[in-house]
Enzyme design. Sequence first.
Site, short mmCIF file in Angstrom:
data_model
loop_
_atom_site.label_atom_id
_atom_site.label_comp_id
_atom_site.label_asym_id
_atom_site.label_seq_id
_atom_site.Cartn_x
_atom_site.Cartn_y
_atom_site.Cartn_z
N HIS A 140 0.85 -1.24 -0.21
CA HIS A 140 0.05 -0.14 0.14
C HIS A 140 0.96 1.17 0.01
O HIS A 140 1.69 1.39 0.81
CB HIS A 140 -0.79 -0.18 1.30
CG HIS A 140 -1.70 1.25 1.27
ND1 HIS A 140 -2.94 1.34 0.16
CD2 HIS A 140 -1.85 2.15 2.08
CE1 HIS A 140 -3.35 2.32 0.66
NE2 HIS A 140 -3.02 3.03 1.79
N GLY A 155 2.03 5.52 4.47
CA GLY A 155 1.38 6.16 5.74
C GLY A 155 0.03 5.80 6.05
O GLY A 155 -0.69 4.94 5.29
N SER A 157 -4.16 5.50 6.08
CA SER A 157 -5.04 5.85 5.10
C SER A 157 -5.68 7.26 5.56
O SER A 157 -6.14 7.77 6.78
CB SER A 157 -6.37 4.98 5.05
OG SER A 157 -7.26 5.34 4.45
N GLY A 158 -5.71 8.15 4.44
CA GLY A 158 -6.24 9.52 4.73
C GLY A 158 -5.25 10.60 5.28
O GLY A 158 -5.58 11.68 5.34
N ILE A 159 -4.02 10.13 5.15
CA ILE A 159 -3.06 11.20 5.65
C ILE A 159 -2.68 11.92 4.41
O ILE A 159 -1.95 13.13 4.69
CB ILE A 159 -1.79 10.44 6.28
CG1 ILE A 159 -1.15 11.23 7.07
CG2 ILE A 159 -0.92 10.05 4.99
CD1 ILE A 159 0.13 10.62 7.90
N LYS A 161 -1.34 10.86 1.11
CA LYS A 161 -0.24 10.69 0.08
C LYS A 161 -0.63 10.61 -1.44
O LYS A 161 0.19 11.00 -1.95
CB LYS A 161 -0.26 8.81 0.35
CG LYS A 161 0.17 8.26 1.52
CD LYS A 161 0.07 6.74 1.73
CE LYS A 161 -1.00 6.21 1.64
NZ LYS A 161 -1.87 6.47 2.45
N SER A 162 -1.94 10.49 -1.83
CA SER A 162 -2.36 10.76 -3.25
C SER A 162 -2.18 12.28 -3.32
O SER A 162 -1.63 12.61 -4.30
CB SER A 162 -3.63 10.25 -3.34
OG SER A 162 -3.75 8.79 -3.18
N ASP A 179 -1.94 4.32 -4.75
CA ASP A 179 -2.63 3.34 -3.69
C ASP A 179 -2.15 1.96 -3.57
O ASP A 179 -1.95 1.69 -2.50
CB ASP A 179 -4.19 3.42 -4.35
CG ASP A 179 -4.92 2.64 -3.15
OD1 ASP A 179 -5.02 3.12 -2.08
OD2 ASP A 179 -5.79 1.59 -3.57
N GLU A 204 -6.26 8.61 -7.24
CA GLU A 204 -7.52 9.11 -6.40
C GLU A 204 -7.43 9.91 -5.57
O GLU A 204 -6.52 10.11 -4.67
CB GLU A 204 -7.88 7.67 -5.72
CG GLU A 204 -9.49 8.01 -5.12
CD GLU A 204 -9.90 7.04 -3.83
OE1 GLU A 204 -10.64 7.10 -3.09
OE2 GLU A 204 -9.08 5.88 -4.06
N ARG A 245 15.89 15.21 14.42
CA ARG A 245 16.26 16.62 13.93
C ARG A 245 17.52 16.73 13.39
O ARG A 245 18.05 17.53 12.48
CB ARG A 245 15.98 17.58 15.02
CG ARG A 245 14.87 17.61 15.83
CD ARG A 245 14.49 18.66 16.86
NE ARG A 245 14.65 19.97 16.22
CZ ARG A 245 14.50 21.06 17.06
NH1 ARG A 245 14.28 20.86 18.08
NH2 ARG A 245 14.50 22.24 16.29
#
Length: 311
Positions: A140, A155, A157-159, A161-162, A179, A204, A245
């Site tokens: 994924h 990462g 889902s929903g963060i 990426k696309s 995806d 998407e 850092r």
Amino acid sequence: MAETVKVKELVEKLSLEVVTGDEESLERVITTGDISRPGLELTGYFNYYSHDRLQLFGNKEITFAERMIPEERLMVLRRMCSDDTPAFIISRGLTPPKEMIQAASERNIPVLSSPISTSRLLGEISSFLNGGLAPRTSVHGVLVDVYGLGVLIQGDSGIGKSETALELVKRGHRLIADDRVDVYQQDELTLVGEPPRILQHLIEIRGIGIIDVMNLFGASAVRGSMPVQLVVYLENWSKDKKYDRLGSGNTEVEIAEVKVPQVKIPVKTGRNVAIIIEVAAMNFRARTMGYDATKTFENRLTQLIEENSGQ
């Protein structure tokens, strides 16, 4: 999942000429990436004949076959034609013996030809088959070509990426897969990623839906496959978590038995993740070329401490 390669795919990829064979014969399946140079078989020695391999004839094989009497040549070539023999391939644009065409036609085996040298043709066929027949594993994420570096963005889902990949495409980079990325091990150190056919060139975006990147941004915005050289993992920023850092906390992630360097990037409002990924790719490239900014900083810090201690 195991992959298969048909003879017609090999013909299209390497621009081979079909000397004889119909559409049905070109549907034959190649099951192994090994290629046979049937020198011993032409002498009549078939004890270890690999009948399920592509049979490659170069200048040596053709010259030897021409010195055989026609009846013997036909008998040997008929023995070389099995139900699972994918094809005969002639290099250097040489003319195949008429007995080869006769024997192959009897078993509906295609005879192919290429103008390039035998060694070069052997290498190109092996490279294509090793990639086409390698077992695939789906992961994924989004694979993007950033400055010639294959970056796999992963990462939760929903963060985003696309969306990050779309921003990278707008900045001139190229999309490989969104995806779901099909990866295979090209060798012990190289992992190659490519899109599933159903998702090729598509991405998407929540709220918009499916978009065709090649249609909107042009052919230069996409790429068919790419070695996975760096994994960027996007995670939600948390004030209670300590983040690297200095860049000294190098980590690796194992995908399809290949270890790939990984960089974790915290995501929060106001951070331009696309630019950060660009910098991460350039920094990774600099490290592979021998320049490490972290070591430079550590050396300067050590030198400053020594100078202050001396004073």
